[in-house]
Design an enzyme around this catalytic site. Sequence first.
Site, mmCIF file in Angstrom:
data_model
loop_
_atom_site.group_PDB
_atom_site.id
_atom_site.type_symbol
_atom_site.label_atom_id
_atom_site.label_comp_id
_atom_site.label_asym_id
_atom_site.label_seq_id
_atom_site.Cartn_x
_atom_site.Cartn_y
_atom_site.Cartn_z
ATOM 1 C CG ASP A 181 -2.263 0.732 0.923
ATOM 2 O OD1 ASP A 181 -2.180 1.906 0.636
ATOM 3 O OD2 ASP A 181 -3.339 0.173 1.228
ATOM 4 C CG HIS B 93 -4.565 2.104 -1.895
ATOM 5 N ND1 HIS B 93 -4.605 2.979 -0.675
ATOM 6 C CD2 HIS B 93 -5.989 2.197 -2.176
ATOM 7 C CE1 HIS B 93 -5.757 3.330 -0.322
ATOM 8 N NE2 HIS B 93 -6.636 2.800 -1.219
ATOM 9 C CG ASP C 288 -8.878 -0.385 -2.369
ATOM 10 O OD1 ASP C 288 -7.954 -0.983 -3.085
ATOM 11 O OD2 ASP C 288 -9.003 -0.220 -1.475
ATOM 12 C CD GLU C 289 -10.473 3.644 -0.560
ATOM 13 O OE1 GLU C 289 -11.101 4.071 0.206
ATOM 14 O OE2 GLU C 289 -9.258 3.200 -0.095
ATOM 15 C CE1 TYR D 6 -14.416 -3.605 4.874
ATOM 16 C CE2 TYR D 6 -13.238 -1.300 5.087
ATOM 17 C CZ TYR D 6 -13.675 -2.442 4.301
ATOM 18 O OH TYR D 6 -13.076 -2.597 3.088
ATOM 19 C CG PHE D 7 -13.898 -6.772 12.758
ATOM 20 C CD1 PHE D 7 -15.177 -6.109 12.596
ATOM 21 C CD2 PHE D 7 -13.696 -7.889 12.981
ATOM 22 C CE1 PHE D 7 -16.236 -6.970 12.496
ATOM 23 C CE2 PHE D 7 -14.828 -8.864 12.992
ATOM 24 C CZ PHE D 7 -16.135 -8.374 12.702
HETATM 25 C C1 ACM Z 1 -11.043 -0.651 0.927
HETATM 26 O O1 ACM Z 1 -11.536 -0.681 2.424
HETATM 27 N N1 ACM Z 1 -10.454 0.439 0.632
HETATM 28 C C2 ACM Z 1 -11.027 -2.102 0.461
#
Ligand code: ACM
Length: 529
Positions: free
Chosen positions: A197, A260, A326-327, A418-419
């Site tokens: 990342d 990322h 993602d993102e 999502y912890f």
């Molecule tokens: C993510 O939570 N960006 C996969």
Amino acid sequence: MGWRASGLALACIVAGVAGPAAAGEPAGPALIPRPVSVQQCDGAFALEASTGILHSPVAEPAARRLQAALAEVTGLSLPLGPLDSGAARAIRLELGGPGAGPEAYRLDVDPARITLEASDAAGLFYAGQTLVQLLSRAGEPGSWALPCVRVRDAPRFPWRGLMLDCSRTFQSLDYLRRTIDRMAFYKMNVLHLHLTDDQGWRLEIRSHPELTERGARFPDHWNEPSTHHGHYTQAQMRELIRYAADRSVTIVPEIEMPGHSLAALAVLPALSCSGGPFEIHPFFEGPHIHEDIYCAGNDETFRFLEDVLGEVIDLFPSELIHVGGDEAPKGRWETCPKCQARMRAEGLEDEEELQSWFIERLGPFVESRGKRIIGWDEILQGGLPAGAAVMSWRGIEGGIAAAQSGHDVVMSPTSHCYFDYTYERIDTRHAYAYEPVPEELDAAQGRHILGVQANFWSHINREPDEVDTQIFPRLLAIAERGWSPEGARSWEDFRRRVEAHLPRLRAMGIRYHEDAAVMPPGGGDSDLP
Ligand code: ACM
Ligand code: ZN
């Protein structure tokens, strides 16, 4: 499921654990996740130092693992022996019994013998985990007993996962091994490691040693603790993969692209659109999502990613290789002459299609090595390779669309899974309420749901004890949602079992959150029952 038809012993009753616990129903043993069926019978098996663990040659690894697990809890090192040794009062492990599907098992505890039976190694391992959960102290100090039961069990989903972000904050091998042990105890079987990342590149790549020489540590001026830097060598990762496999856990590696990716671009700035330079920084010391991503117009980007993925594929036995996705902001691609030339050459309408093209370009390479791609749900935008799977995180819509178009899906929506989020937002009860198969799917589409996964991102809580606190006890809710039958859902029954497991969590060294949804004020501090 021939096993379920086996006859009931007269002295056995179906315990509450086998169906939603109703008032007045027997409570049943505190097993997590809840098995398909449990019958409680009269009596108990007394575990003694002379109790043998008998096994066929192919069941020896499972027998050794059970021996170690029982020793860890009881201090007793039970002798191993062949199935035909004729020993009385033994624990018998039989592999290759009637086919009941992958990971399924049966466990019978009688006063004179215990039988574990499965048609694969994973099933036998899970029978052993259930056995350990049934252990409790008997009257005399140092003596242990198992209640007589008949357990018939099989998982609902093949994917019961946890993602750990090892990039934002490096997680030690010791912590990863402990996490694997805990997952296995609750029959979770996929550890997804987020290995790259913006904050660090954590896996040795032999063709590009600079990635971990310079991409795995924060520059000195950030004064980061030394435990927050680091990487895994391939030899260490191979050892971890074996450790996990011994416990029926598959490690799924994630190499993020096209976004990322700042840790890689800080080392190899020529792979960005602008050429850099870039510097790795702690999460809260810069943009949370970087504009600079891999350049899609530069063929070097794909040569590099194929080098990396080639080594990753050789190292990890996992069939699915996670490529992130993602993102990824598209601002740099909009102004990059190389990216724009690529779009014209490939006839792509916009930068979203360029992202699809990016992932699709790597698909044949990954598939030619016998693997499949999995990515976050953004990889759906603009199409994705035929065999690719999707991890639905921004909600369930990505998962629904993917399953409806024939792609396999792992559900891990921020709403329940999502912890890194607080317990005010997702408490254990809320996580337990999650249903992984969206009602929008018909039966055939629903079969594309591989399972469910909890995700832990390490930008806020960074120390091992804090990670534990974020994950436990709510990971037990996801373990149960991934394993137990759809209809076997009762919050009060689950809450009671989680409460009964708190001493076990403590015995495993877990610093869990005192979730008010689960426990009385103070959280209880008794020893193992
Ligand atoms: C993510 O939570 N960006 C996969
Ligand atoms: Zn570019």
